[in-house]
Design a protein around this motif. Structure first.
Motif, PDB file in Angstrom:
ATOM      1  N   ASN A 284       0.805  -1.220   0.000  1.00  0.00           N
ATOM      2  CA  ASN A 284       0.000   0.000   0.000  1.00  0.00           C
ATOM      3  C   ASN A 284       0.841   1.274   0.000  1.00  0.00           C
ATOM      4  O   ASN A 284       0.308   2.370   0.221  1.00  0.00           O
ATOM      5  CB  ASN A 284      -0.980   0.034   1.180  1.00  0.00           C
ATOM      6  N   ALA A 285       2.137   1.153  -0.221  1.00  0.00           N
ATOM      7  CA  ALA A 285       2.979   2.339  -0.307  1.00  0.00           C
ATOM      8  C   ALA A 285       2.706   3.090  -1.602  1.00  0.00           C
ATOM      9  O   ALA A 285       2.480   2.473  -2.650  1.00  0.00           O
ATOM     10  CB  ALA A 285       4.451   1.942  -0.235  1.00  0.00           C
ATOM     11  N   ARG A 286       2.723   4.430  -1.535  1.00  0.00           N
ATOM     12  CA  ARG A 286       2.603   5.284  -2.719  1.00  0.00           C
ATOM     13  C   ARG A 286       3.979   5.871  -3.008  1.00  0.00           C
ATOM     14  O   ARG A 286       4.480   6.713  -2.258  1.00  0.00           O
ATOM     15  CB  ARG A 286       1.569   6.394  -2.510  1.00  0.00           C
ATOM     16  N   TYR A 287       4.578   5.403  -4.087  1.00  0.00           N
ATOM     17  CA  TYR A 287       5.917   5.845  -4.440  1.00  0.00           C
ATOM     18  C   TYR A 287       5.851   6.922  -5.521  1.00  0.00           C
ATOM     19  O   TYR A 287       5.145   6.739  -6.529  1.00  0.00           O
ATOM     20  CB  TYR A 287       6.740   4.674  -4.981  1.00  0.00           C
ATOM     21  N   PRO A 288       6.581   8.010  -5.366  1.00  0.00           N
ATOM     22  CA  PRO A 288       6.651   9.002  -6.446  1.00  0.00           C
ATOM     23  C   PRO A 288       7.588   8.521  -7.547  1.00  0.00           C
ATOM     24  O   PRO A 288       8.803   8.494  -7.381  1.00  0.00           O
ATOM     25  CB  PRO A 288       7.216  10.245  -5.739  1.00  0.00           C
ATOM     26  N   VAL A 289       7.024   8.134  -8.677  1.00  0.00           N
ATOM     27  CA  VAL A 289       7.819   7.512  -9.740  1.00  0.00           C
ATOM     28  C   VAL A 289       8.128   8.484 -10.881  1.00  0.00           C
ATOM     29  O   VAL A 289       8.735   8.099 -11.874  1.00  0.00           O
ATOM     30  CB  VAL A 289       7.113   6.248 -10.291  1.00  0.00           C
ATOM     31  N   GLU A 290       7.709   9.735 -10.713  1.00  0.00           N
ATOM     32  CA  GLU A 290       8.082  10.770 -11.681  1.00  0.00           C
ATOM     33  C   GLU A 290       8.373  12.057 -10.908  1.00  0.00           C
ATOM     34  O   GLU A 290       7.620  12.424  -9.988  1.00  0.00           O
ATOM     35  CB  GLU A 290       6.968  11.006 -12.700  1.00  0.00           C
ATOM     36  N   TRP A 291       9.475  12.727 -11.281  1.00  0.00           N
ATOM     37  CA  TRP A 291       9.967  13.885 -10.536  1.00  0.00           C
ATOM     38  C   TRP A 291      10.362  15.007 -11.483  1.00  0.00           C
ATOM     39  O   TRP A 291      10.784  14.752 -12.621  1.00  0.00           O
ATOM     40  CB  TRP A 291      11.212  13.507  -9.736  1.00  0.00           C
ATOM     41  N   GLU A 292      10.264  16.222 -10.968  1.00  0.00           N
ATOM     42  CA  GLU A 292      10.939  17.379 -11.554  1.00  0.00           C
ATOM     43  C   GLU A 292      11.990  17.840 -10.554  1.00  0.00           C
ATOM     44  O   GLU A 292      11.690  18.008  -9.359  1.00  0.00           O
ATOM     45  CB  GLU A 292       9.951  18.501 -11.871  1.00  0.00           C
ATOM     46  N   ILE A 293      13.217  18.016 -11.020  1.00  0.00           N
ATOM     47  CA  ILE A 293      14.337  18.356 -10.144  1.00  0.00           C
ATOM     48  C   ILE A 293      15.056  19.570 -10.726  1.00  0.00           C
ATOM     49  O   ILE A 293      15.373  19.603 -11.924  1.00  0.00           O
ATOM     50  CB  ILE A 293      15.315  17.167 -10.004  1.00  0.00           C
ATOM     51  N   HIS A 294      15.302  20.556  -9.867  1.00  0.00           N
ATOM     52  CA  HIS A 294      15.942  21.798 -10.303  1.00  0.00           C
ATOM     53  C   HIS A 294      17.189  22.033  -9.455  1.00  0.00           C
ATOM     54  O   HIS A 294      17.115  22.004  -8.223  1.00  0.00           O
ATOM     55  CB  HIS A 294      14.958  22.967 -10.153  1.00  0.00           C
ATOM     56  N   VAL A 295      18.321  22.246 -10.126  1.00  0.00           N
ATOM     57  CA  VAL A 295      19.578  22.573  -9.444  1.00  0.00           C
ATOM     58  C   VAL A 295      19.972  23.979  -9.896  1.00  0.00           C
ATOM     59  O   VAL A 295      20.681  24.136 -10.907  1.00  0.00           O
ATOM     60  CB  VAL A 295      20.685  21.552  -9.769  1.00  0.00           C
ATOM     61  N   PRO A 296      19.502  25.024  -9.188  1.00  0.00           N
ATOM     62  CA  PRO A 296      19.710  26.402  -9.664  1.00  0.00           C
ATOM     63  C   PRO A 296      21.170  26.782  -9.835  1.00  0.00           C
ATOM     64  O   PRO A 296      21.525  27.494 -10.782  1.00  0.00           O
ATOM     65  CB  PRO A 296      19.051  27.252  -8.566  1.00  0.00           C
ATOM     66  N   GLU A 297      22.020  26.325  -8.922  1.00  0.00           N
ATOM     67  CA  GLU A 297      23.431  26.702  -8.969  1.00  0.00           C
ATOM     68  C   GLU A 297      24.105  26.265 -10.262  1.00  0.00           C
ATOM     69  O   GLU A 297      25.054  26.899 -10.743  1.00  0.00           O
ATOM     70  CB  GLU A 297      24.148  26.096  -7.765  1.00  0.00           C
ATOM     71  N   PHE A 298      23.619  25.156 -10.851  1.00  0.00           N
ATOM     72  CA  PHE A 298      24.198  24.643 -12.088  1.00  0.00           C
ATOM     73  C   PHE A 298      23.295  24.885 -13.295  1.00  0.00           C
ATOM     74  O   PHE A 298      23.579  24.387 -14.387  1.00  0.00           O
ATOM     75  CB  PHE A 298      24.498  23.146 -11.945  1.00  0.00           C
ATOM     76  N   ASP A 299      22.192  25.632 -13.078  1.00  0.00           N
ATOM     77  CA  ASP A 299      21.238  25.929 -14.159  1.00  0.00           C
ATOM     78  C   ASP A 299      20.778  24.660 -14.869  1.00  0.00           C
ATOM     79  O   ASP A 299      20.746  24.589 -16.106  1.00  0.00           O
ATOM     80  CB  ASP A 299      21.848  26.912 -15.162  1.00  0.00           C
ATOM     81  N   GLY A 353      11.229   4.677   2.673  1.00  0.00           N
ATOM     82  CA  GLY A 353      10.447   5.267   3.745  1.00  0.00           C
ATOM     83  C   GLY A 353       9.004   5.516   3.397  1.00  0.00           C
ATOM     84  O   GLY A 353       8.325   6.313   4.068  1.00  0.00           O
ATOM     85  N   TYR A 354       8.477   4.856   2.377  1.00  0.00           N
ATOM     86  CA  TYR A 354       7.115   5.109   1.912  1.00  0.00           C
ATOM     87  C   TYR A 354       6.102   4.087   2.428  1.00  0.00           C
ATOM     88  O   TYR A 354       4.916   4.251   2.211  1.00  0.00           O
ATOM     89  CB  TYR A 354       7.080   5.172   0.383  1.00  0.00           C
ATOM     90  N   VAL A 355       6.566   3.038   3.096  1.00  0.00           N
ATOM     91  CA  VAL A 355       5.630   2.060   3.679  1.00  0.00           C
ATOM     92  C   VAL A 355       5.255   2.551   5.063  1.00  0.00           C
ATOM     93  O   VAL A 355       6.111   2.773   5.914  1.00  0.00           O
ATOM     94  CB  VAL A 355       6.259   0.661   3.750  1.00  0.00           C
ATOM     95  N   LYS A 356       3.989   2.741   5.305  1.00  0.00           N
ATOM     96  CA  LYS A 356       3.521   3.280   6.584  1.00  0.00           C
ATOM     97  C   LYS A 356       3.033   2.151   7.480  1.00  0.00           C
ATOM     98  O   LYS A 356       2.387   1.236   7.022  1.00  0.00           O
ATOM     99  CB  LYS A 356       2.410   4.289   6.363  1.00  0.00           C
TER     100      LYS A 356
END
Length: 356
Positions: A284-299, A353-356
């Motif tokens: 019953n864990a809900r895993y985030p399987v798609e992400w947006e990631i921003h590293v401003p210092e490296f643009d 850490g997604y299994v509660k």
């Protein structure tokens, strides 16, 4: 010691185990193409755990992924010292903090009765040798070689499958965080390896080749038994660079860019956003399987997405399960002259850490 009081990492000395660490692991993944048309990914992590130098326990998880069929085969095995450590120290400590966790009480009672719950199995023997370092975990081996012991051979042998691979680094070892100790654990990586070998399954033997990644971490830490979580990304870009990204809960995030020459750029300024979830029917864990990631210092802006959603692995202990599997990455990087360069790549994503 350097000015921060950190002992510098040195190979071959630090390739092997560390007596003062209560947790240590050697981890790798590889993407492999076969000479019969197969496409595979392989991952393994060899753990050593224990508070004292004598009596440390050993635990291995590994997986073989058939990328063409989007099928995976997971394995988890512990030795008797891990079982003893869980009964005597780790599960009592966890249950004092989480007395209503019925699943962990059930695990504790099973271990008291000598039962190891499926799908986990017991290793008959495990040991780690030095000079050169070699991890022997039942029928599985990881044997370091070369002058600095950054190359290695690995054998993962199960009843219906066998993986034999050689990893040879294609660039210098990277000290994560710039000095090899970004947080509580020492951490170095060989983020780009040439990998060759063979994979044998019920369908026969296939010669394989491709690229792989290797991590080694050690120190004193209790995040696992406290039930802490993290999101980790090991991404190999098609331009020859790698990104090692991590978000601890609790803790500070980090981004490491490993250049084609092995140089490391490091920052804590990184933003993670969860876009899409997959829910496991097992836990019953809900895993985030798609992400947006921003590293401003490296643009740099990235979109990271699982190759397929069901890549959950069951883990023995309070964490219960993790999402550990292959992903693809696309993105963009703004250069110093203002031009935009597209980014593509692939790697592994680890969600804990997604299994509660």
């Amino acid at each position: 010691m350097n000015e921060k009081g950190i002992k510098p990492i040195s190979l071959p000395k630090d390739a092997g185990p560390h007596a003062d660490a209560n947790i240590e692991w050697w981890y790798f993944f590889a993407f492999l193409d076969g000479d019969r048309g197969g496409r595979y990914a392989v991952m393994a992590s060899f753990f050593q755990v224990g508070e004292l130098e004598i009596g440390k326990g050993h635990y291995i998880i590994h997986t073989l992924i058939d990328l063409k069929r989007k099928k995976r085969f997971n394995f988890s095995s512990i030795d008797s010292k891990v079982k003893l450590g869980m009964l005597a120290v780790y599960l009592p400590f966890y249950l004092l903090r989480n007395p209503l966790d019925t699943g962990m009480w059930r695990l504790y009672k099973d271990l008291l009765k000598g039962k190891i719950p499926s799908p986990h199995t017991k290793m008959k023997h495990a040991r780690i040798q030095q000079d050169p370092a070699e991890l022997i975990y039942g029928s599985h081996r990881l044997s370091f070689k070369g002058e600095d012991q950054s190359a290695f051979d690995v054998l993962l042998k199960e009843k219906h499958s066998e993986v034999e691979l050689e990893f040879v680094p294609a660039k210098p070892v990277a000290l994560i965080g710039g000095d090899g100790k970004p947080d509580d654990l020492y951490y170095y990586s060989a983020t780009r390896n040439m990998v060759n070998g063979k994979i044998t399954t019920d369908a026969g033997m296939e010669n394989v080749s491709g690229q792989g990644w290797f991590d080694h971490q050690w120190g004193r830490d209790y995040s696992l038994i406290k039930g802490a979580g993290w999101n980790w990304f090991g991404l190999q870009l098609s331009d020859g660079r790698e990104l090692l990204l991590n978000q601890m809960t609790p803790g500070k995030p980090m981004a490491n860019i490993i250049g084609a020459d092995g140089s490391v750029e490091f920052t804590r300024n990184i933003h993670f956003q969860k876009i899409k979830y997959w829910k496991s029917l097992k836990t019953n864990a809900r895993y985030p399987v798609e992400w947006e990631i921003h590293v401003p210092e490296f643009d740099i802006e990235l979109q990271v997405e699982a190759d397929f959603p069901n890549q959950e692995m069951l883990i023995i202990g309070p964490i219960q399960a993790i999402w550990e599997g292959t992903c693809k990455v696309v993105g963009r990087e703004k250069l110093s002259d203002g031009k935009i360069r597209p980014l593509t790549g692939r790697g592994f994503m680890e969600l804990v850490g997604y299994v509660k």
